[in-house]
Write an enzyme that holds these catalytic residues in place. Structure first.
Site, short mmCIF file in Angstrom:
data_model
loop_
_atom_site.label_atom_id
_atom_site.label_comp_id
_atom_site.label_asym_id
_atom_site.label_seq_id
_atom_site.Cartn_x
_atom_site.Cartn_y
_atom_site.Cartn_z
CG ASP A 296 57.46 -4.79 38.43
OD1 ASP A 296 58.47 -4.19 38.85
OD2 ASP A 296 57.18 -5.96 38.75
CD GLU A 330 62.09 -3.33 37.13
OE1 GLU A 330 62.70 -3.05 38.18
OE2 GLU A 330 61.17 -4.17 37.09
#
Length: 596
Positions: A296, A330
């Site tokens: 993330d 990401e």
């Protein structure tokens, strides 16, 4: 004699079963079909854990099935119980949002929401009790592996839950830069001298960081007494391991040093932090044998961290008998910004989630533009670290929990689109994702025709019957169902379409591993043709799509050596001459054929 035969059979079975159990480990990352799911929104296998064992009201435990921003009740038991549903759709790997223990509720008055999504971590070593226990996570991983399915954990390094506060800023604290608030002065360049001898965080040694002890250079950070020991491992409770410079404004140095909407931004330049996270996530590999990580907010972490962390995780996985550990991250971009994706792919050593693919497909299927963006996407693959080899390992997706569902983004651009046409365009989008390079990734709910109102919480509907008003008024595509009932229908047209595409892809080395050659694309909605060629076997598959709402007939080039086609899906093209073929396609239709 019979006893000897039985004994021999038993020994043979014992010798073979470990190999059979490990066969899924041999698949390359590009061989997978990934299903991305938020466990809280998928299936509630154990209502007893809905409040996470926390007493009080929703502001304490975070459970409120009537509010889109609070826990809804899904858990690991529910996910385990639905493995048949996923495997029947052709999914071979499951990636789920973080399941580590979270701060249950955050946010100021009127802005409160819960950590159902998993990105507000306090304990990096334990499963959040709303989802289950570490033992239940092991049971889930073992059950998936027994089916030959891989498990990808979503991990967070950039930040933890919002625990650190600033004495001189009780609210939304603006970012304070290194130039204006250096580590060497208290509260700005004219302040009292502090941290003598600290040479800045570019000198990433224990000796240097031992000189950074006074953290009052930008703000005056502190941890409230009630939360002084809330983080696990314990070293994460030390404010010296955080940047403490206020909220990022998403530009310049604040991208790396700023708090992510108030979340405590970890100082990943510190070698103690690097070692700490290698230990934390390496242990999840050691103890549970997971098959990969999705990272993330990766671009908000300095590259030096990833240059140490990624190789360490790959080595840890190999030592655990996992030769094809997949790490993807990401790096959110708007539009077909392959340059930014390639930059992080090169500098940070991980594969990136292919946001450029997402926006290229949205562009190509929004009814106004031709498939030029798809052709340009493939042409730009050369700029990745391993060129097209890297692009093949990038998870491709049509929409997700942050940027909205594919159906939602299409409807935004085509507000008058009919349900039937929307379904056709969604089907064609999936066909492109399963036949183009990359690792196809289904966002949970897309297979049931979910159409949300937007991104973030508006794209995170439950599969089980909902009580959330803004979900209940959504019109699903391809079905008469609503969010007032469970949605796990295996006869839904999108579910069946995905299952068919997954079978086609799994049967074809070219579609999984082949290089891509764009054969033709128009400037307006219409013809898009490309080949996938497996360099090891020589297999070639041609895919031709019609992105317009008119029937088309057109020509496309191919190798002069091509002699005939064999249908995989649809009616194959006709050879005109060596190097040329013609095709007729219905509106928003496509064909898949092998080239002989």
């Amino acid at each position: 004699m019979m006893r000897k035969l039985l004994l021999a059979a038993a020994l043979a079975a014992t010798a073979i079963s470990p190999l059979a159990a490990q066969s899924f480990r041999d698949r390359l990352p590009e061989d997978e079909v990934i299903y991305f799911v938020l466990p809280d929104r998928f299936a509630n296998g154990d209502p007893k854990n809905d409040t996470g064992g926390i007493k009080g009201d929703r502001m304490k435990h975070g459970f409120d099935p009537t509010h889109k921003g609070f826990y809804q009740g899904g858990d690991l038991k529910g996910l385990t119980q639905k493995l048949d549903y996923l495997q029947s759709m052709g999914m071979t790997a499951i990636w789920f949002a973080p399941i580590f223990k979270n701060k249950p509720v955050q946010g100021g008055p009127g802005q409160e929401s819960a950590g159902y999504h998993g990105y507000w971590i306090t304990d990096f070593t334990s499963i959040d009790p709303h989802f289950g226990t570490n033992a239940e996570f092991k049971a889930f991983v073992d059950a998936a592996h027994a089916r030959g399915m891989k498990v990808y954990m979503d991990i967070v390094v950039n930040h933890t839950a919002d625990v650190i506060q600033y004495r001189d800023c009780p609210g939304d604290c603006a970012y304070r830069s290194i130039a204006d608030y250096p580590w060497s002065r208290k509260g700005g360049v004219k302040g009292e001298a502090i941290n003598p001898g600290f040479q800045g965080d570019s000198v990433q040694t224990d000796e240097n960081f031992a000189k950074l002890n006074d953290m009052n250079f930008a703000y005056q950070p502190f941890v409230p007494d009630a939360e002084k020991n809330v983080k696990v491992p314990a070293w994460l409770n030390d404010i010296r391991y955080y940047h403490n410079r206020g909220n990022s404004y998403w530009k310049g140095e604040s991208v790396v040093y700023g708090d992510f909407v108030g979340l405590d931004d970890v100082a990943t330049e510190n070698p103690r932090v690097v070692r700490g996270f290698i230990d934390i996530f390496g242990k999840w590999i050691d103890d549970f044998g997971v098959d990969g990580f999705r990272i993330d907010t990766s671009k908000h972490v300095n590259s030096e961290f990833w240059q140490a962390f990624v190789p360490a995780m790959m080595d840890r996985a190999k030592a655990r008998g996992i030769p094809n550990f997949h790490i993807f991250a990401e790096v959110m971009v708007d539009g077909t910004d392959t340059a930014t994706l390639a930059r992080y792919n090169r500098s940070d050593l991980y594969h990136t989630l292919d946001f450029a693919f997402t926006w290229a497909v949205v562009d190509a299927l929004s009814g106004k533009n031709g498939p030029e963006a798809l052709s340009r996407l493939v042409a730009n693959d050369i700029i990745y670290r391993d060129g097209p080899g890297s692009a093949k390992r990038m998870p491709t997706f049509l929409g997700n929990h942050d940027i909205a569902r594919f159906s939602t983004n299409l409807r935004r651009r085509m507000p008058d689109i009919s349900p039937d046409e929307l379904l056709q365009r969604v089907q064609l989008g999936h066909a492109l994702m399963f036949t183009m390079r990359g690792v196809p990734t289904i966002y949970s709910g897309d297979e049931q025709g979910f159409v949300g109102d937007g991104g973030d919480q508006d794209a995170r509907e439950t599969h089980f019957a909902s009580q959330v008003k803004v979900y209940l008024d959504n019109d699903l595509i391809g079905t008469d169902n609503s969010h007032a009932q469970d949605n796990y229908a295996q006869d839904h047209p999108i579910y069946r379409h995905i299952a068919d595409l997954a079978k086609i892809r799994q049967a074809s080395p070219a579609l999984r591993r082949g290089k891509t050659i764009v054969r033709n694309h128009g400037e307006k909605p219409g013809l898009f043709a490309f080949s996938r060629i497996d360099e090891e076997s020589g297999e070639e598959v041609i895919v031709v799509a019609n992105t317009s709402t008119d029937a088309i007939t057109g020509n496309f080039e191919l190798s002069p050596a091509a002699q005939r086609f064999e249908p995989v899906r649809g009616t194959c093209p006709t050879l005109n001459a060596p190097g040329s073929a013609s095709i007729s396609l219905a509106p928003l239709d496509y064909v898949i054929c092998t080239v002989k």
